[in-house]
Design an enzyme around this catalytic site. Structure first.
Site, PDB file in Angstrom:
ATOM      1  N   GLY A  12      23.097  -0.561 -20.338  1.00 27.47           N
ATOM      2  CA  GLY A  12      22.814   0.606 -19.265  1.00 27.47           C
ATOM      3  C   GLY A  12      21.937   0.105 -18.306  1.00 27.47           C
ATOM      4  O   GLY A  12      21.776  -1.125 -18.259  1.00 27.47           O
ATOM      5  N   TYR A  13      21.068   0.914 -17.739  1.00 25.34           N
ATOM      6  CA  TYR A  13      20.123   0.514 -16.947  1.00 25.34           C
ATOM      7  C   TYR A  13      19.006  -0.245 -17.358  1.00 25.34           C
ATOM      8  O   TYR A  13      18.700  -1.288 -16.914  1.00 25.34           O
ATOM      9  CB  TYR A  13      19.311   1.606 -16.041  1.00 25.34           C
ATOM     10  CG  TYR A  13      20.440   2.446 -15.278  1.00 25.34           C
ATOM     11  CD1 TYR A  13      20.636   2.053 -13.991  1.00 25.34           C
ATOM     12  CD2 TYR A  13      20.979   3.725 -15.562  1.00 25.34           C
ATOM     13  CE1 TYR A  13      21.539   2.873 -13.168  1.00 25.34           C
ATOM     14  CE2 TYR A  13      21.634   4.450 -14.951  1.00 25.34           C
ATOM     15  CZ  TYR A  13      22.046   3.971 -13.673  1.00 25.34           C
ATOM     16  OH  TYR A  13      22.948   4.607 -12.845  1.00 25.34           O
ATOM     17  N   ALA A  14      18.459   0.130 -18.399  1.00 24.77           N
ATOM     18  CA  ALA A  14      17.590  -0.791 -19.203  1.00 24.77           C
ATOM     19  C   ALA A  14      17.797  -1.887 -19.615  1.00 24.77           C
ATOM     20  O   ALA A  14      17.326  -3.037 -19.343  1.00 24.77           O
ATOM     21  CB  ALA A  14      16.875   0.190 -20.187  1.00 24.77           C
ATOM     22  N   ASN A  37      27.539  -4.530 -25.809  1.00 23.03           N
ATOM     23  CA  ASN A  37      27.752  -3.353 -24.987  1.00 23.03           C
ATOM     24  C   ASN A  37      29.030  -2.641 -25.688  1.00 23.03           C
ATOM     25  O   ASN A  37      30.082  -3.368 -25.759  1.00 23.03           O
ATOM     26  CB  ASN A  37      27.550  -3.599 -23.450  1.00 23.03           C
ATOM     27  CG  ASN A  37      27.361  -1.972 -22.970  1.00 23.03           C
ATOM     28  OD1 ASN A  37      26.637  -1.383 -23.187  1.00 23.03           O
ATOM     29  ND2 ASN A  37      28.466  -1.767 -22.052  1.00 23.03           N
ATOM     30  N   LYS A  38      29.256  -1.318 -25.792  1.00 25.98           N
ATOM     31  CA  LYS A  38      30.479  -0.798 -26.087  1.00 25.98           C
ATOM     32  C   LYS A  38      31.602  -1.066 -25.248  1.00 25.98           C
ATOM     33  O   LYS A  38      32.487  -1.478 -25.764  1.00 25.98           O
ATOM     34  CB  LYS A  38      30.176   0.656 -25.954  1.00 25.98           C
ATOM     35  CG  LYS A  38      30.289   1.407 -27.487  1.00 25.98           C
ATOM     36  CD  LYS A  38      30.234   3.076 -27.163  1.00 25.98           C
ATOM     37  CE  LYS A  38      29.525   3.721 -28.409  1.00 25.98           C
ATOM     38  NZ  LYS A  38      29.203   5.020 -28.084  1.00 25.98           N
ATOM     39  N   VAL A  81      27.379  -1.168 -31.617  1.00 25.35           N
ATOM     40  CA  VAL A  81      26.507  -1.480 -32.655  1.00 25.35           C
ATOM     41  C   VAL A  81      26.513  -0.393 -33.927  1.00 25.35           C
ATOM     42  O   VAL A  81      26.701   0.887 -33.458  1.00 25.35           O
ATOM     43  CB  VAL A  81      24.901  -1.429 -31.946  1.00 25.35           C
ATOM     44  CG1 VAL A  81      23.911  -1.761 -33.007  1.00 25.35           C
ATOM     45  CG2 VAL A  81      24.994  -2.221 -30.702  1.00 25.35           C
ATOM     46  N   GLU A 169      23.254  19.257 -10.919  1.00 22.89           N
ATOM     47  CA  GLU A 169      24.041  18.338 -10.238  1.00 22.89           C
ATOM     48  C   GLU A 169      25.511  18.454 -10.444  1.00 22.89           C
ATOM     49  O   GLU A 169      26.398  18.394  -9.332  1.00 22.89           O
ATOM     50  CB  GLU A 169      23.672  16.922 -10.584  1.00 22.89           C
ATOM     51  CG  GLU A 169      22.180  16.362 -10.199  1.00 22.89           C
ATOM     52  CD  GLU A 169      22.121  14.814 -10.054  1.00 22.89           C
ATOM     53  OE1 GLU A 169      22.403  14.291 -10.879  1.00 22.89           O
ATOM     54  OE2 GLU A 169      21.854  14.534  -8.667  1.00 22.89           O
ATOM     55  N   ASP A 299      16.070   5.338 -22.417  1.00 25.97           N
ATOM     56  CA  ASP A 299      16.043   6.845 -22.885  1.00 25.97           C
ATOM     57  C   ASP A 299      15.626   6.881 -24.482  1.00 25.97           C
ATOM     58  O   ASP A 299      15.436   7.998 -25.108  1.00 25.97           O
ATOM     59  CB  ASP A 299      17.566   7.508 -22.539  1.00 25.97           C
ATOM     60  CG  ASP A 299      17.570   7.871 -21.177  1.00 25.97           C
ATOM     61  OD1 ASP A 299      16.669   7.722 -20.536  1.00 25.97           O
ATOM     62  OD2 ASP A 299      18.555   8.535 -21.136  1.00 25.97           O
ATOM     63  N   LYS A 379      18.500  10.195  -1.481  1.00 24.48           N
ATOM     64  CA  LYS A 379      19.329   9.951  -2.754  1.00 24.48           C
ATOM     65  C   LYS A 379      20.465   8.795  -2.467  1.00 24.48           C
ATOM     66  O   LYS A 379      20.683   7.849  -3.301  1.00 24.48           O
ATOM     67  CB  LYS A 379      20.136  11.128  -3.027  1.00 24.48           C
ATOM     68  CG  LYS A 379      21.073  11.010  -4.308  1.00 24.48           C
ATOM     69  CD  LYS A 379      20.465  12.029  -5.544  1.00 24.48           C
ATOM     70  CE  LYS A 379      21.427  11.990  -6.640  1.00 24.48           C
ATOM     71  NZ  LYS A 379      20.422  12.006  -7.995  1.00 24.48           N
TER      72      LYS A 379
HETATM   73  P1  FAD Z   1      22.236   4.219 -20.767  1.00 20.24           P
HETATM   74  O1  FAD Z   1      22.218   4.288 -19.313  1.00 20.24           O
HETATM   75  O2  FAD Z   1      22.710   5.413 -21.457  1.00 20.24           O
HETATM   76  O3  FAD Z   1      22.766   3.173 -21.252  1.00 20.24           O
HETATM   77  C1  FAD Z   1      23.043   2.788 -22.827  1.00 20.24           C
HETATM   78  C2  FAD Z   1      24.073   1.947 -22.900  1.00 20.24           C
HETATM   79  O4  FAD Z   1      24.520   1.612 -24.407  1.00 20.24           O
HETATM   80  C3  FAD Z   1      25.540   2.529 -22.357  1.00 20.24           C
HETATM   81  O5  FAD Z   1      26.241   1.284 -21.541  1.00 20.24           O
HETATM   82  C4  FAD Z   1      26.289   2.526 -23.805  1.00 20.24           C
HETATM   83  O6  FAD Z   1      27.761   2.315 -23.630  1.00 20.24           O
HETATM   84  C5  FAD Z   1      25.601   1.439 -24.627  1.00 20.24           C
HETATM   85  N1  FAD Z   1      25.826   2.043 -26.155  1.00 20.24           N
HETATM   86  C6  FAD Z   1      25.413   3.259 -26.442  1.00 20.24           C
HETATM   87  N2  FAD Z   1      25.660   3.315 -27.971  1.00 20.24           N
HETATM   88  C7  FAD Z   1      26.020   2.009 -28.223  1.00 20.24           C
HETATM   89  C8  FAD Z   1      26.458   1.556 -29.503  1.00 20.24           C
HETATM   90  N3  FAD Z   1      26.398   2.005 -30.737  1.00 20.24           N
HETATM   91  N4  FAD Z   1      26.826   0.259 -29.377  1.00 20.24           N
HETATM   92  C9  FAD Z   1      27.146  -0.642 -28.079  1.00 20.24           C
HETATM   93  N5  FAD Z   1      26.644   0.088 -27.005  1.00 20.24           N
HETATM   94  C10 FAD Z   1      26.171   1.173 -26.922  1.00 20.24           C
HETATM   95  N6  FAD Z   1      17.948   9.555 -13.762  1.00 20.24           N
HETATM   96  C11 FAD Z   1      17.342   9.247 -12.311  1.00 20.24           C
HETATM   97  O7  FAD Z   1      16.439   8.394 -12.721  1.00 20.24           O
HETATM   98  N7  FAD Z   1      17.821   9.611 -11.450  1.00 20.24           N
HETATM   99  C12 FAD Z   1      19.146  10.447 -11.266  1.00 20.24           C
HETATM  100  O8  FAD Z   1      19.198  11.033 -10.218  1.00 20.24           O
HETATM  101  C13 FAD Z   1      19.624  10.716 -12.546  1.00 20.24           C
HETATM  102  N8  FAD Z   1      20.597  11.382 -12.597  1.00 20.24           N
HETATM  103  C14 FAD Z   1      21.420  11.836 -13.664  1.00 20.24           C
HETATM  104  C15 FAD Z   1      22.476  12.248 -13.597  1.00 20.24           C
HETATM  105  C16 FAD Z   1      23.228  12.609 -14.694  1.00 20.24           C
HETATM  106  C17 FAD Z   1      24.527  13.112 -14.756  1.00 20.24           C
HETATM  107  C18 FAD Z   1      22.855  12.010 -16.024  1.00 20.24           C
HETATM  108  C19 FAD Z   1      23.507  12.188 -17.300  1.00 20.24           C
HETATM  109  C20 FAD Z   1      21.553  11.265 -16.245  1.00 20.24           C
HETATM  110  C21 FAD Z   1      20.880  11.196 -14.731  1.00 20.24           C
HETATM  111  N9  FAD Z   1      19.866  10.307 -15.111  1.00 20.24           N
HETATM  112  C22 FAD Z   1      18.857  10.250 -13.744  1.00 20.24           C
HETATM  113  C23 FAD Z   1      19.163   9.950 -16.274  1.00 20.24           C
HETATM  114  C24 FAD Z   1      19.465   8.411 -16.384  1.00 20.24           C
HETATM  115  O9  FAD Z   1      20.860   8.152 -16.296  1.00 20.24           O
HETATM  116  C25 FAD Z   1      19.024   8.024 -17.758  1.00 20.24           C
HETATM  117  O10 FAD Z   1      17.805   7.886 -17.934  1.00 20.24           O
HETATM  118  C26 FAD Z   1      19.431   6.445 -17.716  1.00 20.24           C
HETATM  119  O11 FAD Z   1      20.797   6.345 -17.934  1.00 20.24           O
HETATM  120  C27 FAD Z   1      18.862   5.851 -18.964  1.00 20.24           C
HETATM  121  O12 FAD Z   1      19.171   4.413 -18.978  1.00 20.24           O
HETATM  122  P2  FAD Z   1      19.494   3.539 -20.544  1.00 20.24           P
HETATM  123  O13 FAD Z   1      19.456   2.097 -20.192  1.00 20.24           O
HETATM  124  O14 FAD Z   1      18.276   3.866 -21.299  1.00 20.24           O
HETATM  125  O15 FAD Z   1      20.828   4.294 -21.292  1.00 20.24           O
END
Ligand code: FAD
Length: 402
Positions: A12-14, A37-38, A81, A169, A299, A379
Site C-alpha cells: 500500500g502507500y506505506a 503483497n496480495k 501473509v 466521499e 494504518d 485534491k
Molecule cells: P493500505 O493502503 O491499505 O495497503 C495495505 C496493503 O497490504 C494492500 O496492498 C493490501 O492488499 C495488502 N495486504 C493486506 N493484507 C495482506 C495480507 N494478508 N497479505 C498480503 N498483502 C496484504 N487518506 C488520506 O490521506 N487522504 C484521503 O483523501 C483519503 N481518502 C480515503 C478514501 C477512502 C475511500 C479510504 C478507504 C481511505 C482513505 N484514506 C485517505 C486513508 C488511506 O487510504 C489509508 O490511511 C492508507 O491507505 C493507509 O496506507 P497503508 O499502506 O497503511 O495501507
C-alpha cells in the site's frame, strides 16, 4: 558476511514507499529486499470510493508493482501473509512457505471495523479494498437491473452506515452517478431513496464543524437524508434496525453500505507483536517496542500527536511519510550509522474530502478551510503528487486526474 534480508509486508502507500526508498538507497550487494503483497498491483486506496460508485474504472486505480520497482533490487512475491512470528524472525505466506528476515516492515493496512454489530459482516457491502469496492459496484448494477425489471412501488433504497470521511466521499460519488443510473436502467431520481445513518450529531465527526455542515448541506441538496444521532443496531437482508434516543426503527433497504470505521489488519492481532486490536504503538523511529528489527508503518501503527497527545488518525500521507523514514532507518542500521536513525515527525499537510466530482471541502496545514472548486483543484493536485512520488512522470502521465 551474508547480506541481510529485508521483508516488507504490504504494498500500500506505506509498504510501497518503504520499498522505493530502500531501492534508492541500497545496492544489490547491501541487502536482499522482498516485497510481499496480495496482488501483483498496488491500488490507490484513496480512490476506492470512486471505484465503488462506478465513476472510476478499477484498472485506473491499480498500478502494476513490476512497473514501479526495480526487480534487480527487489523480489516481489504475490502472496497472502498468513502468520508473523517475531520470536522466530519469520513470516509465513500462503503459497511460498515461511521466510526468515533480518529486518521486517509490517505495512498491511486496515480493514473495516464492524464493531460486532449483528448482520454487518453478512449483509453489508464495504469499500475496504479494491476487491470489496468492485463487488459493491457489481452488486449495485445487478440489483438496479433487477429493480428496473420488476417495477416495484417501493423506492430503491440505499442506506450508508457512517457519515465520516469515507461515507461522505462515497455519497458524493454516488449522487453524481444517479443520472447515469437513471438513463441506464430507465429509472427516475424519484425511484431512489438515499439515507445515511450517523451515530454522532454531525457529519464527519472529529473534522471541522463548519466543513461538516457544508458537506451535509451539499449532500442533502443532492438528495441524501441524514439520520444524525442514530446508531445502526442490526442489519438484515432487506432492512436495517436503527436506534435514536432509545427508540428503534426498521428501515427497509435494497443495499446497505458500511463505511463507519476502520481497524488495523487482524493478522497483527494474531501475531506475537504487542498490539491493541491489531494496532502497534510504535516507538519514535517506527519500531515495535523492545524490538531491534521489526517496524510497523501505515494504518497498522499507532502514533500520538506531540502536542495534544491523542492518537493521530491514519492517512495515506502519513503512511507515505512513515514508509520513507522507516526505510531510511533500516539503511542507517545496515550501514552501521546509528546517528542517522531518526524519529518520525509527522508533517501535517491538511486533508481534503471530495463531495463528488465538482465539490470538496478541506482544511490545510495552516488551518485554512477551503470549499468548492478550490478544494477540488487542490485534491487533484495532491492525488497527482502522490502518483509522481510513487512512479515519477511516466505514472503521472498515465494516471493523472484532472
Ligand atoms: P493500505 O493502503 O491499505 O495497503 C495495505 C496493503 O497490504 C494492500 O496492498 C493490501 O492488499 C495488502 N495486504 C493486506 N493484507 C495482506 C495480507 N494478508 N497479505 C498480503 N498483502 C496484504 N487518506 C488520506 O490521506 N487522504 C484521503 O483523501 C483519503 N481518502 C480515503 C478514501 C477512502 C475511500 C479510504 C478507504 C481511505 C482513505 N484514506 C485517505 C486513508 C488511506 O487510504 C489509508 O490511511 C492508507 O491507505 C493507509 O496506507 P497503508 O499502506 O497503511 O495501507
Amino acid at each position: 558476511m551474508a547480506k541481510p534480508t529485508i521483508v516488507i509486508l504490504g504494498a500500500g502507500y506505506a509498504g510501497l514507499t518503504a520499498a522505493l526508498t530502500l531501492q534508492k538507497n541500497l545496492t544489490e550487494d547491501d541487502a536482499k529486499i522482498i516485497l510481499v503483497n496480495k496482488h501483483s498491483y498496488h491500488y490507490q486506496t484513496t480512490w476506492l470510493h470512486e471505484n465503488a460508485a462506478g465513476s472510476l474504472h478499477d484498472n485506473h486505480t491499480k498500478i502494476s508493482i513490476d512497473k514501479l520497482v526495480d526487480q534487480e533490487k527487489i523480489e516481489c512475491l504475490v502472496d497472502t501473509v498468513t502468520e508473523i512470528r517475531s520470536e522466530k524472525q519469520h513470516v509465513c505466506l500462503a503459497e511460498h512457505g515461511c521466510i526468515t528476515y533480518d529486518y521486517l516492515v509490517v505495512a498491511l493496512g486496515f480493514e473495516m471495523n464492524t464493531f460486532n454489530i449483528p448482520g454487518v459482516t453478512e449483509y453489508a457491502y464495504t469499500i475496504g479494498s479494491i476487491d470489496k469496492s468492485s463487488h459493491l459496484r457489481q452488486q449495485m448494477d445487478i440489483k438496479l437491473a433487477a429493480y428496473s425489471k420488476q417495477k416495484s412501488d417501493h423506492p430503491f433504497t440505499i442506506v450508508v452506515g457512517g457519515g465520516g470521511f469515507t461515507g461522505v466521499e462515497y455519497l458524493g460519488e454516488l449522487t453524481d452517478q444517479l443520472s447515469d443510473w437513471c438513463k441506464k436502467y430507465q429509472l427516475t431520481k424519484q425511484d431512489f431513496k438515499l439515507i445515511t445513518i450517523e451515530r454522532e450529531h454531525s457529519v464527519m465527526p472529529g473534522f471541522n464543524l463548519e466543513l461538516g455542515e457544508y458537506a451535509m448541506q451539499a449532500l442533502e441538496n443532492k438528495g441524501i437524508t441524514f439520520y444524525l444521532g442514530t446508531s445502526v443496531k442490526r442489519v438484515r437482508a432487506d432492512h436495517v434496525i436503527v436506534e435514536k434516543n432509545s427508540w428503534t426503527q426498521e428501515i427497509p433497504m435494497s443495499m446497505f453500505i458500511w463505511t463507519a470505521g476502520v481497524r488495523a489488519n487482524r493478522l497483527i492481532e494474531q501475531s506475537d507483536l504487542p498490539n491493541k486490536n491489531g494496532s502497534v504503538e510504535v516507538t519514535a523511529d517506527m519500531r515495535v517496542p523492545h524490538s531491534k528489527n521489526v517496524f510497523v508503518i501505515g494504518d497498522s501503527a499507532t502514533i500520538y500527536h506531540p502536542e495534544h497527545g491523542e492518537a493521530v488518525p491514519p492517512t495515506a500521507q502519513m503512511a507515505m511519510q512513515q514508509g520513507k523514514i522507516c526505510a531510511k532507518n533500516i539503511v542507517a542500521m545496515i550501514k552501521g550509522d546509528k546517528k542517522e536513525i531518526k524519529p518520525f515527525n509527522y508533517k501535517e499537510q491538511g486533508i481534503i474530502a471530495s463531495l463528488g466530482k465538482k465539490d470538496a471541502i478541506g482544511i490545510l496545514f495552516n488551518n485554512k478551510k477551503i470549499f468548492g472548486r478550490e478544494a477540488v483543484m487542490l485534491k487533484r493536485l495532491i492525488e497527482n503528487r502522490v502518483l509522481y512520488q510513487l512512479g515519477g512522470l511516466s505514472l503521472l502521465r498515465k494516471k493523472k486526474k484532472f
